[in-house]
Write an enzyme that holds these catalytic residues in place. Structure first.
Site, PDB file in Angstrom:
ATOM      1  N   SER A  67       0.808  -1.221   0.000  1.00 37.44           N
ATOM      2  CA  SER A  67       0.000   0.000   0.000  1.00 37.44           C
ATOM      3  C   SER A  67       0.844   1.274   0.000  1.00 37.44           C
ATOM      4  O   SER A  67       1.636   1.491  -0.902  1.00 37.44           O
ATOM      5  CB  SER A  67      -0.936  -0.077   1.207  1.00 37.44           C
ATOM      6  N   ASP A 282      -2.946   6.352  -3.099  1.00 38.26           N
ATOM      7  CA  ASP A 282      -1.774   5.747  -2.464  1.00 38.26           C
ATOM      8  C   ASP A 282      -1.202   4.690  -3.415  1.00 38.26           C
ATOM      9  O   ASP A 282      -1.675   4.533  -4.546  1.00 38.26           O
ATOM     10  CB  ASP A 282      -2.119   5.181  -1.075  1.00 38.26           C
ATOM     11  N   ARG A 504      -3.758   5.002  20.307  1.00 37.01           N
ATOM     12  CA  ARG A 504      -4.009   3.581  20.007  1.00 37.01           C
ATOM     13  C   ARG A 504      -2.717   2.956  19.486  1.00 37.01           C
ATOM     14  O   ARG A 504      -1.913   3.641  18.828  1.00 37.01           O
ATOM     15  CB  ARG A 504      -5.129   3.426  18.961  1.00 37.01           C
ATOM     16  N   PRO A 505      -2.530   1.653  19.770  1.00 30.69           N
ATOM     17  CA  PRO A 505      -1.355   1.010  19.185  1.00 30.69           C
ATOM     18  C   PRO A 505      -1.571   0.827  17.690  1.00 30.69           C
ATOM     19  O   PRO A 505      -2.676   0.449  17.266  1.00 30.69           O
ATOM     20  CB  PRO A 505      -1.299  -0.349  19.897  1.00 30.69           C
ATOM     21  N   ARG A 513       0.043   5.458  18.190  1.00 32.39           N
ATOM     22  CA  ARG A 513      -0.369   6.679  17.484  1.00 32.39           C
ATOM     23  C   ARG A 513      -1.153   7.597  18.407  1.00 32.39           C
ATOM     24  O   ARG A 513      -1.921   7.138  19.262  1.00 32.39           O
ATOM     25  CB  ARG A 513      -1.236   6.322  16.278  1.00 32.39           C
TER      26      ARG A 513
HETATM   27  C1  16G Z   1      -4.103  -0.253   7.058  1.00 32.48           C
HETATM   28  C2  16G Z   1      -5.577  -0.224   6.771  1.00 32.48           C
HETATM   29  C3  16G Z   1      -6.115   1.175   6.884  1.00 32.48           C
HETATM   30  C4  16G Z   1      -5.787   1.738   8.251  1.00 32.48           C
HETATM   31  C5  16G Z   1      -4.319   1.640   8.528  1.00 32.48           C
HETATM   32  C6  16G Z   1      -4.053   2.001   9.968  1.00 32.48           C
HETATM   33  C7  16G Z   1      -6.851  -1.554   5.205  1.00 32.48           C
HETATM   34  C8  16G Z   1      -7.030  -1.963   3.793  1.00 32.48           C
HETATM   35  N1  16G Z   1      -5.858  -0.712   5.427  1.00 32.48           N
HETATM   36  O1  16G Z   1      -3.398   0.455   6.098  1.00 32.48           O
HETATM   37  O2  16G Z   1      -7.484   1.127   6.698  1.00 32.48           O
HETATM   38  O3  16G Z   1      -6.172   3.092   8.332  1.00 32.48           O
HETATM   39  O4  16G Z   1      -3.885   0.308   8.335  1.00 32.48           O
HETATM   40  O5  16G Z   1      -2.708   1.865  10.232  1.00 32.48           O
HETATM   41  O6  16G Z   1      -7.559  -1.981   6.104  1.00 32.48           O
HETATM   42  P1  16G Z   1      -2.162   1.950  11.706  1.00 32.48           P
HETATM   43  O7  16G Z   1      -2.834   0.862  12.509  1.00 32.48           O
HETATM   44  O8  16G Z   1      -0.704   1.776  11.562  1.00 32.48           O
HETATM   45  O9  16G Z   1      -2.532   3.308  12.218  1.00 32.48           O
HETATM   46 ZN    ZN Z   2      -3.581   1.222   0.021  1.00 36.15          ZN
END
Ligand code: 16G
Ligand code: ZN
Length: 550
Positions: A67, A282, A504-505, A513
């Site tokens: 991604s 993205d 949140r983790p 975060r």
């Molecule tokens: C992933 C998720 C996205 C979420 C992000 C949070 C999918 C397809 N992608 O990229 O939706 O916002 O994780 O990342 O579900 P974090 O947990 O590192 O904040």
């Molecule tokens: Zn993506």
């Protein structure tokens, strides 16, 4: 009874050997990490996809992408039969399979077969696609090796965006066996043109006219968007593709995540002009944000929250015009700007629900509504519609009992819902949906931007020794562990007008975060720093201490 063909599996498992001690978990959106050392995970996910396909008696998708992560990372996620993300109960199976040693591999697979009651004699079919990362070709070959080792019929679609593969898997399992990349373009190009025709029949306001410039993050979205635009026709929509991967690096200083988190335009060569429409995808084209400059040349971001508001209000207006009574709702996460929640729920009187971060969580909550609009602030989102609701709208479009104007509104709504990729957030289809709405409303990007004014917000991250010491509840809006943290956050937040903050983790990175918003940017930045410091002090921070700011 069929059994696992152990010898060829073990031979290939040697080729795709697991480095000693390497441990990973199936995170928010599959496995993700530095591409080197992950080859065995891809091989094993190829095998897991086969087991899932045999269980579900349907085609399973495997997407090779990380991604918006940097180019050196990679990742893999499985797509379930209706085009949705892998069911959560299988995430644990995926994690265990990825982490066992080669010696335990067969035993672990047998465990999955037994616990899930999988008939090994069933046929299996796996669709595979990849993004443009340098490592993706070899890693998708590892998936193919895994899937063929277990005797699946594999179709390798090569380069696709993530949502394209979701679309293809969903259509194929829905009975359209001719579905392919070309059919994707035809579907969305035709749906978009049909919607514009509906708009024209309304002949309400002037068309938006000008072009939209799209930063494709130097990723797979670039060539695919060019193809989609060709199918629509340049006389109908003028899409200028920027960051097409010819010179820049994937996701580096560009793309939807960069623009959203940094709250600034991609670094290279846009030469932005006030009021022009800009958008960013993205790296695998499942996220979309818009932006522009105001007349004083200030950067103005229109993120996932604003797209959700635009979609929801448009749908509400059409439902009202068509006099159709169904339950419409918007699903956000804790990251949604407080002003967007207020605008949608209080001003527009549309139900709003909050879900945990991660598309699978939002999607699930959205499907409880007849029409659910879900978006993460980061630009990932779509619209889901229940079948009986869609039938209701379709029959309203032809009903003898409806007035002409009501029928037209129902027709337009049907056309709009066709432009949206209901399986998963899709930057290309969301872009078309936004463009169509602006066109229909005769709105400039500034008109859209003005529907509400965002509260200043800031995101930060804190490194801690073990991020799992933080546990949350209430869709991640409150911390339950460590117990002292939430009261401390509440106390600080209370000092700032319109203050809100949560921690949140991360599910994708080894950090905690922090999100903050309040009345001014200065206050917001102070709040973010103070909350970061609390995390550091109460949840075992490591490395440099966040500087408090009072
Ligand atoms: C992933 C998720 C996205 C979420 C992000 C949070 C999918 C397809 N992608 O990229 O939706 O916002 O994780 O990342 O579900 P974090 O947990 O590192 O904040
Ligand atoms: Zn993506």
């Amino acid at each position: 009874m069929a059994t696992l063909n152990e010898i060829p599996i073990l031979k290939l498992a040697e080729v795709h050997a697991k480095p000693k001690g390497h441990q990973m978990s199936y995170g928010t959106a599959g496995f993700r990490g530095n591409a080197s050392g992950m080859d065995h995970v891809f091989f094993r996910m190829g095998m897991l996809a086969v087991l899932r396909s045999k269980l579900m008696k349907a085609t399973i998708g495997v997407m090779v992408t990380a991604s918006h992560n940097p180019e050196h990372d990679n990742g893999v996620k499985l797509i379930d039969p209706h085009g949705e993300m892998l069911t959560q109960s299988w995430e644990e199976l995926a994690t265990s399979l990825a982490n066992v040693t080669n010696d335990e591999l067969i035993k672990e697979m047998k465990k999955i077969v037994d616990s899930q009651n999988i008939q090994l004699s069933n046929e299996a079919s796996v669709f595979i696609a990849r993004d443009t990362r340098p490592s993706s070709l070899a890693l998708s070959q590892a998936v193919l090796d895994g899937a063929t080792a277990l005797g699946a019929t594999c179709t390798n679609y090569g380069l696709l965006t993530t949502p394209q593969l979701h679309h293809i898997v969903a259509c194929y399992n829905g009975g359209n066996h001719n579905v392919n990349e070309e059919q994707y373009y035809q579907h969305y190009a035709n749906a978009f043109k049909a919607l514009l025709n509906e708009n024209l029949s309304y002949l309400t306001k002037k068309p938006v006219g000008s072009s939209v410039t799209v930063d494709c993050a130097n990723g797979v979205g670039a060539p695919k968007l060019v193809k989609l635009a060709e199918h629509i026709g340049v006389n109908i929509i003028d899409i200028v593709v920027h960051n097409n991967g010819q010179s820049g690096k994937l996701n580096e200083n560009c793309g939807a995540d960069y623009v959203k988190v940094q709250q600034r335009a991609p670094v290279e060569g846009l030469n932005m002009e006030p009021d022009h429409r800009y958008a960013s995808f993205d790296g695998d084209a499942d996220r979309l944000v818009y932006y522009t400059l105001d007349s004083d040349c200030n950067f103005v971001l229109l993120d996932g929250d604003k797209i959700a508001a635009l979609f929801a209000v448009y749908i509400k207006e059409l439902l009202n015009k068509a006099d159709i009574n169904v339950r419409l709702g918007v699903v956000q996460t804790a990251y949604a700007n407080g002003s967007s929640t207020n605008y949608i729920s209080t001003e527009e009187n549309i139900e709003v629900a909050c879900a945990q971060t991660g598309v699978k969580h939002l999607h699930k909550v959205a499907t409880a509504f007849d029409i659910g609009v879900y978006f993460e602030a980061n630009g990932h989102g779509t619209v889901t519609v229940k079948d009986d609701c869609l039938n209701k709208i379709r029959s309203a479009a032809t009903s003898e009992e409806k007035l002409q104007e009501q029928k037209l509104a129902a027709n337009k709504l049907t056309a709009f819902l066709d432009v949206v990729n209901q399986t998963v957030g899709d930057a290309m289809s969301d872009l078309l949906a936004v463009e169509a709405i602006l066109q229909d409303k005769g709105w400039s990007i500034r008109d859209w931007s003005c529907i509400y004014t965002e509260l200043p917000n800031r995101q930060a991250k804190v490194k801690v020794a073990d991020r799992t010491v933080i546990e949350t509840t209430d869709a991640e809006r409150k911390v339950t562990k460590p117990p002292a943290l939430q009261p401390a956050i509440d106390k600080v937040v209370a000092e700032y007008p319109c203050g809100r903050s949560f921690v949140r983790p991360s599910g994708t990175e080894d950090v905690v975060r922090v999100y903050a918003e309040s009345d001014t940017q200065e206050n917001t930045d102070k709040l973010a720093k103070r909350v970061s410091l609390l995390v550091y002090e109460l949840a075992g921070g490591v490395g440099e201490k966040p500087q408090p700011a009072f």
